[in-house]
Each structure stands twice: as structure tokens, then as C-alpha cells.
Motif scaffolding. Structure first.
Motif, PDB file in Angstrom:
ATOM      1  N   GLN A 176      31.838  35.888  24.500  1.00  0.00           N
ATOM      2  CA  GLN A 176      31.366  37.168  23.994  1.00  0.00           C
ATOM      3  C   GLN A 176      32.196  38.322  24.586  1.00  0.00           C
ATOM      4  OE1 GLN A 176      27.223  36.718  25.056  1.00  0.00           O
ATOM      5  NE2 GLN A 176      26.715  35.719  23.124  1.00  0.00           N
ATOM      6  N   PRO A 177      32.196  39.498  23.936  1.00  0.00           N
ATOM      7  CA  PRO A 177      33.145  40.571  24.266  1.00  0.00           C
ATOM      8  C   PRO A 177      33.278  40.968  25.726  1.00  0.00           C
ATOM      9  CG  PRO A 177      32.079  41.060  22.200  1.00  0.00           C
ATOM     10  CD  PRO A 177      31.414  39.821  22.722  1.00  0.00           C
ATOM     11  N   PRO A 178      32.193  41.132  26.513  1.00  0.00           N
ATOM     12  CA  PRO A 178      32.414  41.549  27.906  1.00  0.00           C
ATOM     13  C   PRO A 178      33.191  40.516  28.720  1.00  0.00           C
ATOM     14  CG  PRO A 178      30.113  41.841  27.284  1.00  0.00           C
ATOM     15  CD  PRO A 178      30.752  41.040  26.206  1.00  0.00           C
ATOM     16  N   VAL A 179      33.017  39.254  28.392  1.00  0.00           N
ATOM     17  CA  VAL A 179      33.755  38.205  29.108  1.00  0.00           C
ATOM     18  C   VAL A 179      35.237  38.279  28.756  1.00  0.00           C
ATOM     19  CG1 VAL A 179      33.994  35.728  29.466  1.00  0.00           C
ATOM     20  CG2 VAL A 179      31.718  36.733  29.237  1.00  0.00           C
ATOM     21  N   MET A 180      35.540  38.494  27.488  1.00  0.00           N
ATOM     22  CA  MET A 180      36.935  38.662  27.088  1.00  0.00           C
ATOM     23  C   MET A 180      37.551  39.880  27.791  1.00  0.00           C
ATOM     24  SD  MET A 180      37.632  36.146  25.117  1.00  0.00           S
ATOM     25  CE  MET A 180      39.188  36.667  24.403  1.00  0.00           C
ATOM     26  N   ARG A 181      36.770  40.927  27.915  1.00  0.00           N
ATOM     27  CA  ARG A 181      37.243  42.122  28.613  1.00  0.00           C
ATOM     28  C   ARG A 181      37.567  41.798  30.073  1.00  0.00           C
ATOM     29  NH1 ARG A 181      33.759  46.582  30.079  1.00  0.00           N
ATOM     30  NH2 ARG A 181      32.153  45.611  28.774  1.00  0.00           N
ATOM     31  N   ALA A 182      36.715  40.998  30.717  1.00  0.00           N
ATOM     32  CA  ALA A 182      36.947  40.624  32.110  1.00  0.00           C
ATOM     33  C   ALA A 182      38.187  39.739  32.247  1.00  0.00           C
ATOM     34  CB  ALA A 182      35.722  39.916  32.672  1.00  0.00           C
ATOM     35  N   LEU A 183      38.381  38.809  31.322  1.00  0.00           N
ATOM     36  CA  LEU A 183      39.571  37.951  31.360  1.00  0.00           C
ATOM     37  C   LEU A 183      40.845  38.780  31.220  1.00  0.00           C
ATOM     38  CD1 LEU A 183      38.286  35.025  29.131  1.00  0.00           C
ATOM     39  CD2 LEU A 183      38.899  34.812  31.540  1.00  0.00           C
ATOM     40  N   ASN A 184      40.842  39.715  30.297  1.00  0.00           N
ATOM     41  CA  ASN A 184      42.010  40.570  30.097  1.00  0.00           C
ATOM     42  C   ASN A 184      42.250  41.469  31.304  1.00  0.00           C
ATOM     43  OD1 ASN A 184      42.845  39.693  27.481  1.00  0.00           O
ATOM     44  ND2 ASN A 184      41.154  40.842  26.574  1.00  0.00           N
ATOM     45  N   TRP A 185      41.150  41.944  31.907  1.00  0.00           N
ATOM     46  CA  TRP A 185      41.262  42.749  33.127  1.00  0.00           C
ATOM     47  C   TRP A 185      41.933  41.956  34.244  1.00  0.00           C
ATOM     48  CZ3 TRP A 185      38.695  41.535  37.738  1.00  0.00           C
ATOM     49  CH2 TRP A 185      38.761  42.499  38.755  1.00  0.00           C
ATOM     50  N   ALA A 186      41.472  40.705  34.444  1.00  0.00           N
ATOM     51  CA  ALA A 186      42.028  39.865  35.513  1.00  0.00           C
ATOM     52  C   ALA A 186      43.486  39.535  35.247  1.00  0.00           C
ATOM     53  CB  ALA A 186      41.207  38.585  35.643  1.00  0.00           C
ATOM     54  N   LYS A 246      44.409  35.063  48.426  1.00  0.00           N
ATOM     55  CA  LYS A 246      45.516  35.838  47.855  1.00  0.00           C
ATOM     56  C   LYS A 246      45.051  36.765  46.741  1.00  0.00           C
ATOM     57  CE  LYS A 246      49.732  33.225  48.775  1.00  0.00           C
ATOM     58  NZ  LYS A 246      50.928  32.615  48.170  1.00  0.00           N
ATOM     59  N   MET A 247      44.037  36.324  46.003  1.00  0.00           N
ATOM     60  CA  MET A 247      43.532  37.124  44.888  1.00  0.00           C
ATOM     61  C   MET A 247      42.578  38.228  45.347  1.00  0.00           C
ATOM     62  SD  MET A 247      42.572  34.179  42.084  1.00  0.00           S
ATOM     63  CE  MET A 247      43.773  32.982  41.504  1.00  0.00           C
ATOM     64  N   GLN A 248      42.150  38.161  46.597  1.00  0.00           N
ATOM     65  CA  GLN A 248      41.042  38.996  47.072  1.00  0.00           C
ATOM     66  C   GLN A 248      41.250  40.475  46.775  1.00  0.00           C
ATOM     67  OE1 GLN A 248      40.092  38.358  51.190  1.00  0.00           O
ATOM     68  NE2 GLN A 248      38.189  39.500  51.073  1.00  0.00           N
ATOM     69  N   TRP A 249      42.400  40.996  47.115  1.00  0.00           N
ATOM     70  CA  TRP A 249      42.617  42.433  46.955  1.00  0.00           C
ATOM     71  C   TRP A 249      42.974  42.764  45.513  1.00  0.00           C
ATOM     72  CZ3 TRP A 249      40.266  43.832  50.925  1.00  0.00           C
ATOM     73  CH2 TRP A 249      40.399  43.149  52.130  1.00  0.00           C
ATOM     74  N   VAL A 250      43.678  41.871  44.860  1.00  0.00           N
ATOM     75  CA  VAL A 250      44.090  42.118  43.473  1.00  0.00           C
ATOM     76  C   VAL A 250      42.869  42.188  42.558  1.00  0.00           C
ATOM     77  CG1 VAL A 250      45.428  41.217  41.529  1.00  0.00           C
ATOM     78  CG2 VAL A 250      46.312  41.009  43.854  1.00  0.00           C
ATOM     79  N   LEU A 251      41.920  41.267  42.759  1.00  0.00           N
ATOM     80  CA  LEU A 251      40.733  41.201  41.904  1.00  0.00           C
ATOM     81  C   LEU A 251      39.531  41.928  42.515  1.00  0.00           C
ATOM     82  CD1 LEU A 251      40.897  37.547  40.517  1.00  0.00           C
ATOM     83  CD2 LEU A 251      41.795  39.659  39.530  1.00  0.00           C
ATOM     84  N   GLU A 252      39.778  42.696  43.577  1.00  0.00           N
ATOM     85  CA  GLU A 252      38.736  43.549  44.162  1.00  0.00           C
ATOM     86  C   GLU A 252      37.520  42.749  44.619  1.00  0.00           C
ATOM     87  OE1 GLU A 252      37.867  46.751  41.390  1.00  0.00           O
ATOM     88  OE2 GLU A 252      39.956  46.818  40.736  1.00  0.00           O
ATOM     89  N   LEU A 253      37.792  41.627  45.315  1.00  0.00           N
ATOM     90  CA  LEU A 253      36.710  40.759  45.773  1.00  0.00           C
ATOM     91  C   LEU A 253      36.257  41.208  47.163  1.00  0.00           C
ATOM     92  CD1 LEU A 253      38.234  37.285  44.803  1.00  0.00           C
ATOM     93  CD2 LEU A 253      36.785  38.782  43.429  1.00  0.00           C
ATOM     94  N   PRO A 254      34.983  41.586  47.326  1.00  0.00           N
ATOM     95  CA  PRO A 254      34.497  41.996  48.651  1.00  0.00           C
ATOM     96  C   PRO A 254      34.382  40.813  49.600  1.00  0.00           C
ATOM     97  CG  PRO A 254      32.698  41.989  47.059  1.00  0.00           C
ATOM     98  CD  PRO A 254      33.957  41.729  46.289  1.00  0.00           C
TER      99      PRO A 254
END
Length: 558
Positions: free
Chosen positions: A346-356, A550-558
Motif C-alpha cells: 500500500q502507498p505509505p509502504v512504497m513511500r518508505a521504500l523509496n525514502w530508504a 552502518k545504516m543507523q545514521w543514514v536511515l535515522e535509527l535511534p
């Protein structure tokens, strides 16, 4: 519900069982309510007229002191352990704060099956006395409160395996709980799970667990009680289990961290009393649910540093390095699976994939490409059959014994397998087909030339109640037995009608895809968080955590 039970927010009626079952259910709820003092009960006006998003109620209700709010909101488990060890906080203060907040959260989401604040405070007192007298902590979790899914045995408390007739008071801890207790953890509650422990929605004799971000949505399952409690900071670290998405699904629905390890890595001894029929074909595993990446790592390190394979020789003796794993070659090759070939998210998930994908492509540490799905429809068909080699008859026997009703989502998950019990030869044939699929998929993964895969955790955000039908994006990874973590993103679902499928979205890939699109058009998912799932090859759990670091800062993971 009679007035001598604890009022909780309800949005959809439960299916009724026999008179005897309903009487027993009321008795359980009265037993629970008897332990809850008036001083921790929310106003009935709030229970009857709750906001759609209840996440701010604990802060605003006035039942927690400023210190208790700070303890439950400002720190993760790693920080709490350090503050207690340095005597800046006491174990008693922390146990009290989380116990009080947990019962507040329960009244808003129906997430608990047992609450034992007095026991927790008594345990915390002993920990404080030990630290005071010796200057040392019991272990790395000294004083850290941990919530426990109901089916995991905890000494002196009740467990059940998804049916009311299986409820027992356990005399001993299961292996995973014993390790955490030896490390200094404090236990204060047990959390709700669905009938048969096999829904992505948590509905049971104890009630329906609601999503704190939008109470008209599911908190997920089967570890949905944990997810709702953690999302509202009524817990800082919880134990989940996963055989088809039961850690990753609820964690994603509620916007928290969750990790499903490869099977036979984490302790499983006495995991489910009497064993579990689905595990003849697909192994369940336990893992952390929490609010930070480093807390997932802490949980895993505590368990595996105890060398659990010396107690349970079924376990694979892989030392845990996690976030401290040696650096991997640059750049990491990341595959983004935009859909699984069966259902377009569904659209919000696609938005998150494109964001990542955009974030990772902008970093020199990652090489990003599309990951092509592999025969998802076959995997999902096979896993649904493998779950019920008894044709679903064991479920029906449990229900008949107590008069408990067969819930719609239980019927949904067993429908493909209903019928006669399989013979040993037929079960073997299922396992051989599963193993061949795993070999074929390993070749497919290698052909894609990626180190890790990022994909959805579910077909959409948290679903509306009674609509958690399609587990594709989690159950596939159980079928091939790959480890996966779900992590939060900044993306949330907007107001109803505000977001549509992209104009260039592919035509529906299946009748299930058509149904998912229909549910999106008709549903209201406002405020639901969006998580993404990161997956590694089997037994590459440490490598997965090294990639997450490695992804922590790129994907804004607290």
C-alpha cells in the motif's frame, strides 16, 4: 462486562463462546482486576470516549509522577541498566514506574494478561540490596524491567498456548527467561497473544489488543500485547516469538524495533509447553522487541554470552558480535524488494521504500539495486499447509474442551490445511519440498548479487481489525529461515483518502493484491507508523547487525 472487572477501551465486540467459557473468562478478568488499585484506574469517561491516538494519555492522565514519566520516557534499556549500576536510579524506582505505566497502557489497549507490580518491587528490592552491599550488579540487565509474552513460562505465573483450556501456573522459568533473570532482569507483567498464537492480530480470552497510534487498527500478532505495551513505553524491552511474523508484524504495526533470529540460535527449551504442531515443519524463534537498535543488540548478547547451547544442545553455538562485528567490505550491496511478486504494498509502504533507497544511494557506504522476488505464492501456500499437519483438528479439540469460540482469523489460517491428519510420509514430503525451496532460493539470492535485502514488513501499515490476512512479507522469511529485523521510519500513514496508489503502479498481481487495494481505499489508517524489514542470509545474524550499524545514521535509527 460486570463492574468488578477492570474497564478497558474496546472498539469491536468479541465473538462469544459457550456460557461456561464466558463465565470462566469473566472470572479471569475479575482475578486480574482485583490486583489493580483505584489509584491506578483511568476515569471511565476516558475509557468510554478515548481519542483515536492514545499514546499521550499516560503523560497527561496525572497517575504518574514527573520522576516516573522521566524514567519511562527518557531512557532505553541500555541506559537504564547503566543508571541503575551507577546508583543514579534504584531498581525499585524503575520497577515501580514501569509497572504503573503498564497498567495504564493496558486500560487503553488491552495488552496484558497478568500484572504483578508487588512481585516486581520485591524482586527489585533484593537487587538494590545486593548492589548496596557488594558494589556489584547481578548482571548486565540488573534492574531492567522486561515484559513477557504469555506463552513463555515464568515461575509463579500463568501461561497458556493460545487456548483457555491450556492455562497453567508454571513452577519454573523457561530457558530464555531463566537467562534473563540470572542477568538481573525484573519481571512485572505478561502480555496478550491471539488464539492458537497464529494471527497477525491479538484477540484472545483476555480481549482485543489495540494499536496505540490508532485504536481502530490492529497491534499485530502474535506478540501484539508486547508491541502495544512497548509503543506506549509501558515496557522498555520485551520477549517476542515468531513463526510467521509474530515479532516483526506487531513491531512494524506499532513502530518499534523487532528482530527474528535464525532458528536454533536463541534458547528454545520449554519454549511452548507441550510443543507446537506447526513446528513439525516451520521452527519458531524468540527475539527482542524494544525501542532502540542497541537494545536489540543487548538482548542478543545477554542470551548468547550465557552459552545456552551448553544447556540445550539443539542450539547452534555462534558467538554474538552484533553491532560490534568486524567492518564489512564497502560498499554493502543492498537489494530493495519493492514488491514480492504477489502483492504490491500500500502507498505509505512504497513511500518508505523509496525514502530508504534514496537515503542509501546518497551514501558512499551502500550500493543499491532492485531485488527480484522469488516464487512467493508457492512459499506462502506451502507454509500455510506446513503449519497444520494435523489438519487443524488439534485447535478444534482445544476449543471443544472449553467452549471457546473459533475466531475468524483462526479459521482463516487453518482453512487451506483443514482435513485429515497427515501421515509421516506426507509430513516428510512437505519438509523435502521446503528444503528444496530453500536451496533454490539461496541460488536466487546469489544470482541477485546482494548482501542484504530491504523489503516491506507487511502489505501496508497496521491493518484494520479482523483484516490481517496476508503475511507474505514476513512468513516468506520463516519459510526459508532467514533472520530479519524491522526498524521504524519517519513515515506515517496520512488521513483517509489523502494518498493513492501511484499512477505507474503495476496492475494487481493477484486476487489477494486486489483485496489489499480495496482495503486501502475503504480503510482509515491515519497515524499508523511504517517500518521496513532488513533481511540477511541464514545464520548471518551478526552480519545483519553489522549492516544495521552502518545504516543507523543514514536511515535515522535511534
Amino acid at each position: 462486562m460486570p463492574s468488578n472487572t477492570l474497564p478497558v477501551v474496546q472498539v469491536k465486540p468479541l465473538v462469544k463462546g459457550s456460557p461456561a467459557y464466558e463465565a470462566e473468562r469473566v472470572s479471569l478478568l475479575e482475578e486480574f482486576a482485583a490486583k489493580v488499585p483505584d489509584s491506578l484506574r483511568l476515569p471511565i469517561e476516558l475509557i468510554n470516549n478515548p481519542p483515536k491516538n492514545v499514546t499521550n494519555v499516560p503523560q497527561q492522565c496525572g497517575l504518574l509522577t514527573p520522576e516516573e514519566l522521566a524514567i519511562t520516557e527518557k531512557y532505553d534499556a541500555t541506559t537504564l541498566a547503566a543508571l541503575i549500576a551507577s546508583r543514579k536510579l534504584t531498581s525499585v524506582a524503575v520497577a515501580t514506574a514501569f509497572s504503573k505505566r503498564a497498567i495504564i497502557v493496558h486500560q487503553l489497549t488491552d495488552c496484558l494478561t497478568e500484572w504483578f507490580m508487588d512481585d516486581a518491587i520485591e524482586q527489585a528490592k533484593h537487587l538494590d540490596e545486593y548492589l548496596q552491599s557488594t558494589g556489584k550488579t547481578i548482571g548486565p540487565l540488573h534492574g531492567v524491567p522486561i515484559s513477557v509474552k504469555i506463552h513463555l513460562p515464568l515461575a509463579g505465573h500463568f501461561s497458556e498456548v493460545g487456548f483457555s483450556d491450556t492455562r497453567v501456573k508454571d513452577k519454573e522459568d523457561c530457558h530464555i527467561v531463566a537467562i534473563l533473570r540470572d542477568a538481573g532482569a525484573v519481571f512485572y507483567c505478561k502480555t496478550n497473544q491471539p488464539q492458537a498464537i497464529m494471527h497477525l492480530e491479538t484477540v484472545s480470552s483476555w480481549g482485543r489488543t489495540l494499536n496505540p497510534h490508532n485504536i481502530n487498527l490492529s497491534s499485530g500478532g502474535s506478540t501484539g500485547g508486547e508491541a502495544a505495551l512497548l509503543a506506549m513505553r509501558g515496557s522498555v524491552l520485551g520477549i517476542g516469538t515468531d513463526i510467521g511474523g509474530s515479532i516483526r508484524g506487531p513491531s512494524a504495526f506499532c513502530g518499534i524495533y523487532g528482530f527474528k533470529p535464525t532458528s536454533y540460535l536463541v534458547p528454545r527449551k520449554d519454549f511452548v509447553a507441550g510443543g507446537s504442531i506447526p513446528e513439525l515443519g516451520i521452527l519458531a524463534t524468540a527475539g527482542p522487541m524494544c525501542g532502540s537498535l542497541r537494545d536489540m543488540d543487548l538482548f542478543m548478547s545477554v542470551l548468547l554470552d550465557s552459552k545456552p547451547y551448553l544447556v540445550d544442545p539443539r542450539l547452534v553455538p555462534i558467538p554474538w558480535t552484533g553491532l560490534k562485528s568486524l567492518p564489512q567490505p564497502k560498499p554493502l550491496k543492498i537489494g530493495i524488494m519493492m514488491n514480492d511478486g504477489a502483492i504490491v504494498p500500500q502507498p505509505p509502504v512504497m513511500r518508505a521504500l523509496n525514502w530508504a533507497a534514496k537515503k542509501l544511494k546518497a551514501s558512499n557506504n551502500f550500493s543499491v539495486k532492485t531485488f527480484e522476488p522469488y516464487n512467493t505464492a508457492k512459499a506462502i501456500k506451502n507454509i500455510r499447509l506446513a503449519y497444520w499437519p494435523d489438519g487443524g483438528n488439534g485447535i478444534k479439540k482445544h476449543l471443544a474442551a472449553s467452549g471457546e469460540p473459533l475466531l475468524p482469523l483462526t479459521q482463516w489460517i487453518i482453512k487451506d490445511a483443514e482435513g485429515p491428519e497427515l501421515t509421516p510420509a506426507q509430513i516428510l514430503a512437505q519438509r523435502l519440498e521446503r528444503d528444496q525451496f530453500r536451496c533454490d532460493f539461496a541460488s536466487h539470492w546469489a544470482s541477485q548479487d546482494v548482501d542484504f535485502v530491504i523489503c516491506p514488513a507487511f502489505v501496508g501499515p497496521a491493518c484494520e481489525h479482523e483484516t490481517s490476512f496476508y503475511w507474505n512479507y514476513t512468513a516468506f522469511w520463516n519459510y526459508v529461515d532467514y533472520p530479519g529485523a524491522v526498524v521504524p521510519t519517519p513515515i506515517k500513514a496520512g488521513k483517509k483518502g489523502a494518498e493513492k496508489y501511484a499512477a505507474d503502479a503495476p496492475a494487481p498481481l493477484s486476487k489477494e493484491d486486489e483485496h489489499v487495494r480495496q482495503m486501502w481505499e475503504e480503510g482509515d489508517f491515519e497515524g499508523a507508523p511504517i517500518n521496513l524489514q532488513i533481511v540477511a542470509r541464514k545464520y548471518h545474524d551478526n552480519d545483519l547487525f553489522a549492516a544495521l550499524e552502518k545504516m543507523q545514521w543514514v536511515l535515522e535509527l535511534p
